[in-house]
Design a protein around this motif. Structure first.
Motif, short mmCIF file in Angstrom:
data_model
loop_
_atom_site.label_atom_id
_atom_site.label_comp_id
_atom_site.label_asym_id
_atom_site.label_seq_id
_atom_site.Cartn_x
_atom_site.Cartn_y
_atom_site.Cartn_z
N LEU A 172 0.84 -1.20 0.00
CA LEU A 172 0.00 0.00 0.00
C LEU A 172 0.87 1.25 0.00
O LEU A 172 1.81 1.35 0.79
CB LEU A 172 -0.89 0.02 1.24
CG LEU A 172 -2.16 -0.80 1.19
CD1 LEU A 172 -2.79 -0.89 2.56
CD2 LEU A 172 -3.14 -0.21 0.20
N ALA A 173 0.58 2.18 -0.88
CA ALA A 173 1.28 3.46 -0.91
C ALA A 173 0.60 4.36 0.12
O ALA A 173 -0.29 5.14 -0.21
CB ALA A 173 1.20 4.06 -2.30
N CYS A 174 1.01 4.18 1.37
CA CYS A 174 0.36 4.89 2.47
C CYS A 174 1.27 4.81 3.68
O CYS A 174 2.05 3.86 3.82
CB CYS A 174 -1.00 4.23 2.77
SG CYS A 174 -1.94 5.00 4.08
N SER A 175 1.12 5.75 4.55
CA SER A 175 1.88 5.76 5.80
C SER A 175 1.59 4.48 6.59
O SER A 175 0.50 3.95 6.56
CB SER A 175 1.49 6.98 6.63
OG SER A 175 2.08 6.92 7.91
N ALA A 176 2.60 4.01 7.29
CA ALA A 176 2.44 2.82 8.12
C ALA A 176 2.72 3.13 9.58
O ALA A 176 3.14 2.27 10.34
CB ALA A 176 3.35 1.70 7.62
N SER A 177 2.50 4.37 9.98
CA SER A 177 2.68 4.72 11.39
C SER A 177 1.84 5.95 11.71
O SER A 177 1.52 6.75 10.84
CB SER A 177 4.16 5.01 11.68
OG SER A 177 4.59 6.12 10.92
N GLY A 178 1.47 6.08 12.95
CA GLY A 178 0.68 7.22 13.39
C GLY A 178 -0.80 7.04 13.11
O GLY A 178 -1.29 5.92 12.94
N THR A 179 -1.50 8.14 13.03
CA THR A 179 -2.95 8.11 12.81
C THR A 179 -3.28 7.59 11.42
O THR A 179 -4.24 6.85 11.24
CB THR A 179 -3.55 9.52 13.00
OG1 THR A 179 -3.21 9.97 14.32
CG2 THR A 179 -5.05 9.50 12.84
N ILE A 180 -2.50 7.99 10.42
CA ILE A 180 -2.69 7.49 9.06
C ILE A 180 -1.83 6.24 8.95
O ILE A 180 -0.61 6.30 8.86
CB ILE A 180 -2.26 8.53 8.00
CG1 ILE A 180 -2.94 9.87 8.23
CG2 ILE A 180 -2.50 7.99 6.60
CD1 ILE A 180 -4.45 9.84 8.10
N ASP A 181 -2.49 5.09 8.95
CA ASP A 181 -1.78 3.80 8.92
C ASP A 181 -2.64 2.77 8.19
O ASP A 181 -3.42 2.03 8.79
CB ASP A 181 -1.48 3.35 10.35
CG ASP A 181 -0.54 2.15 10.41
OD1 ASP A 181 -0.40 1.45 9.39
OD2 ASP A 181 0.04 1.92 11.49
N CYS A 182 -2.48 2.75 6.88
CA CYS A 182 -3.29 1.85 6.05
C CYS A 182 -3.06 0.39 6.40
O CYS A 182 -4.00 -0.40 6.42
CB CYS A 182 -2.99 2.09 4.57
SG CYS A 182 -3.53 3.71 3.99
N GLU A 183 -1.81 0.04 6.66
CA GLU A 183 -1.51 -1.35 6.97
C GLU A 183 -2.21 -1.81 8.25
O GLU A 183 -2.76 -2.91 8.30
CB GLU A 183 0.01 -1.56 7.10
CG GLU A 183 0.38 -3.01 7.21
CD GLU A 183 1.89 -3.23 7.14
OE1 GLU A 183 2.34 -4.24 7.70
OE2 GLU A 183 2.59 -2.42 6.54
N LYS A 184 -2.21 -0.96 9.26
CA LYS A 184 -2.90 -1.29 10.51
C LYS A 184 -4.39 -1.52 10.27
O LYS A 184 -4.99 -2.45 10.81
CB LYS A 184 -2.68 -0.19 11.54
CG LYS A 184 -3.29 -0.47 12.90
CD LYS A 184 -2.97 0.63 13.89
CE LYS A 184 -3.57 0.36 15.25
NZ LYS A 184 -3.30 1.46 16.20
N VAL A 185 -4.99 -0.67 9.43
CA VAL A 185 -6.42 -0.78 9.15
C VAL A 185 -6.72 -2.04 8.34
O VAL A 185 -7.61 -2.81 8.67
CB VAL A 185 -6.94 0.47 8.42
CG1 VAL A 185 -8.37 0.28 7.95
CG2 VAL A 185 -6.84 1.70 9.32
N THR A 186 -5.94 -2.25 7.28
CA THR A 186 -6.25 -3.35 6.36
C THR A 186 -5.85 -4.73 6.89
O THR A 186 -6.26 -5.74 6.31
CB THR A 186 -5.59 -3.13 4.98
OG1 THR A 186 -4.17 -3.04 5.14
CG2 THR A 186 -6.14 -1.87 4.31
#
Length: 166
Positions: free
Chosen positions: A49-63
């Motif tokens: 995923l082209a997305c941040s993986a830390s903090g509030t914006i964390d696509c990996e944590k969500v998915t």
């Protein structure tokens, strides 16, 4: 004079505004593309995923959270299936169809999509404590296409009938 009955939902020839057809088609294509990307990243390790993986914006944590599955099915797959069905319901032929079932299916599908989005946003904010920007784009597209569908149906329903008077 012939009066329209309560069962006349969309007489043949009643126009659907062109912007409704175009807008819903563009939105569905965007939804399909993003849902396909999320599905691809779910099932492969070589596409990330082209997305941040830390903090509030964390696509990996969500998915990868437990909330990323409904009845054991990845939400990304459900989103892809949602937009595949929506593609059929928002096709020009479907918009022009005089069949009440098509109209009701499109409205029910739109409402179901928004209800699902409300749940997923709740899960991101209060259960996962992270936001996925790609998921947020799907949420936004789902809400906007809902508005287009509802407004489109209202405009068509409120338009004067093309049935001959007399």
């Amino acid at each position: 004079m012939i009066a329209a009955s309560a069962t006349d939902v969309r007489p043949p020839g009643r126009p659907v505004p062109a912007w409704v057809i175009r807008s819903s088609a563009i939105l569905v294509v965007i939804g399909l593309a993003v849902a396909a990307y999320l599905t691809l990243t779910h099932f492969t390790t070589h596409v990330r995923l082209a997305c941040s993986a830390s903090g509030t914006i964390d696509c990996e944590k969500v998915t990868t959270s437990p909330q990323a599955y409904i009845l054991g099915i990845p939400v990304a797959v459900l989103g892809l299936a949602f937009f595949v069905v929506y593609a059929g319901l928002c096709a020009p032929a479907a918009w022009r169809s005089p069949e009440p079932l098509v109209r009701y299916a499109r409205l029910v599908w739109a409402i179901g999509g928004v209800c699902t989005v409300v749940y997923l946003i709740y899960a991101e904010l209060f259960e996962i404590d992270a936001i996925c920007l790609w998921c947020s784009l799907v949420h936004l597209v789902t809400i906007v296409v809902f508005v287009v569908v509802v407004v489109g149906e209202a405009l068509v329903e409120g338009a004067p009938s093309s049935a001959p008077a007399g």
